[in-house]
Design a protein around this motif. Structure first.
Motif, PDB file in Angstrom:
ATOM      1  N   HIS A   9     -17.565  38.372  15.549  1.00 42.43           N
ATOM      2  CA  HIS A   9     -16.478  39.141  14.638  1.00 42.43           C
ATOM      3  C   HIS A   9     -16.033  37.809  13.725  1.00 42.43           C
ATOM      4  O   HIS A   9     -16.006  37.659  12.588  1.00 42.43           O
ATOM      5  N   ASP A  27     -13.503  50.459   1.036  1.00 46.74           N
ATOM      6  CA  ASP A  27     -12.986  51.419   1.793  1.00 46.74           C
ATOM      7  C   ASP A  27     -13.594  51.051   3.341  1.00 46.74           C
ATOM      8  O   ASP A  27     -14.957  51.287   3.202  1.00 46.74           O
ATOM      9  N   VAL A  28     -12.974  50.813   4.317  1.00 44.63           N
ATOM     10  CA  VAL A  28     -13.483  50.393   5.382  1.00 44.63           C
ATOM     11  C   VAL A  28     -13.667  51.360   6.236  1.00 44.63           C
ATOM     12  O   VAL A  28     -14.517  51.207   7.226  1.00 44.63           O
ATOM     13  N   ALA A  29     -13.468  52.461   6.043  1.00 50.49           N
ATOM     14  CA  ALA A  29     -13.461  53.764   7.046  1.00 50.49           C
ATOM     15  C   ALA A  29     -13.767  54.803   5.738  1.00 50.49           C
ATOM     16  O   ALA A  29     -13.102  55.717   5.924  1.00 50.49           O
ATOM     17  N   VAL A  31     -14.669  58.449   4.551  1.00 47.36           N
ATOM     18  CA  VAL A  31     -14.861  59.760   5.065  1.00 47.36           C
ATOM     19  C   VAL A  31     -16.195  60.249   5.247  1.00 47.36           C
ATOM     20  O   VAL A  31     -17.112  59.979   4.324  1.00 47.36           O
ATOM     21  N   SER A  33     -18.581  58.644   7.043  1.00 42.83           N
ATOM     22  CA  SER A  33     -19.394  57.790   7.313  1.00 42.83           C
ATOM     23  C   SER A  33     -19.401  57.158   8.926  1.00 42.83           C
ATOM     24  O   SER A  33     -18.353  57.421   9.240  1.00 42.83           O
ATOM     25  N   PRO A  34     -20.434  56.686   9.288  1.00 43.31           N
ATOM     26  CA  PRO A  34     -20.279  56.309  10.834  1.00 43.31           C
ATOM     27  C   PRO A  34     -19.377  55.053  10.901  1.00 43.31           C
ATOM     28  O   PRO A  34     -19.205  54.266  10.090  1.00 43.31           O
ATOM     29  N   PRO A  35     -18.634  54.967  11.950  1.00 42.49           N
ATOM     30  CA  PRO A  35     -17.648  53.728  12.210  1.00 42.49           C
ATOM     31  C   PRO A  35     -18.600  52.339  12.102  1.00 42.49           C
ATOM     32  O   PRO A  35     -19.754  52.505  12.322  1.00 42.49           O
ATOM     33  N   GLN A  36     -17.893  51.398  11.457  1.00 46.43           N
ATOM     34  CA  GLN A  36     -18.536  50.076  11.275  1.00 46.43           C
ATOM     35  C   GLN A  36     -18.719  49.384  12.758  1.00 46.43           C
ATOM     36  O   GLN A  36     -18.094  49.627  13.549  1.00 46.43           O
ATOM     37  N   GLN A  37     -20.017  48.755  12.745  1.00 43.29           N
ATOM     38  CA  GLN A  37     -20.343  48.386  14.323  1.00 43.29           C
ATOM     39  C   GLN A  37     -20.494  46.771  13.831  1.00 43.29           C
ATOM     40  O   GLN A  37     -21.065  46.422  13.063  1.00 43.29           O
TER      41      GLN A  37
END
Length: 69
Positions: A9, A27-29, A31, A33-37
């Motif tokens: 991180h 847009d960090v999230a 709609v 889209s899979p969550p950021q890994q």
């Protein structure tokens, strides 16, 4: 959060400068889209290499931004 994930991180943080300069809006999230890994560093060297790469990306993005203004 594991120590490897925390190291990953921190190594990724400089990359946000490049993202902020290059993307509008951010847009960090999004709609659908899979969550950021995030990255989990498996070694100190992996974290340092990632950090160096992200710093280089940030510097290039900022330099490009400075020349376009």
């Amino acid at each position: 959060m594991t120590l490897g994930r925390l190291a990953g991180h921190i190594a990724e943080l400089p990359g946000w400068a490049a993202i902020t300069v290059k993307q509008d809006p951010i847009d960090v999230a999004p709609v659908g889209s899979p969550p950021q890994q995030g990255v989990t560093a498996k070694s100190r060297q992996e974290a340092l290499d990632l950090f160096d790469a992200k710093v280089a990306e940030a510097r290039a993005a900022l330099a490009g931004r400075a020349t376009s203004n």
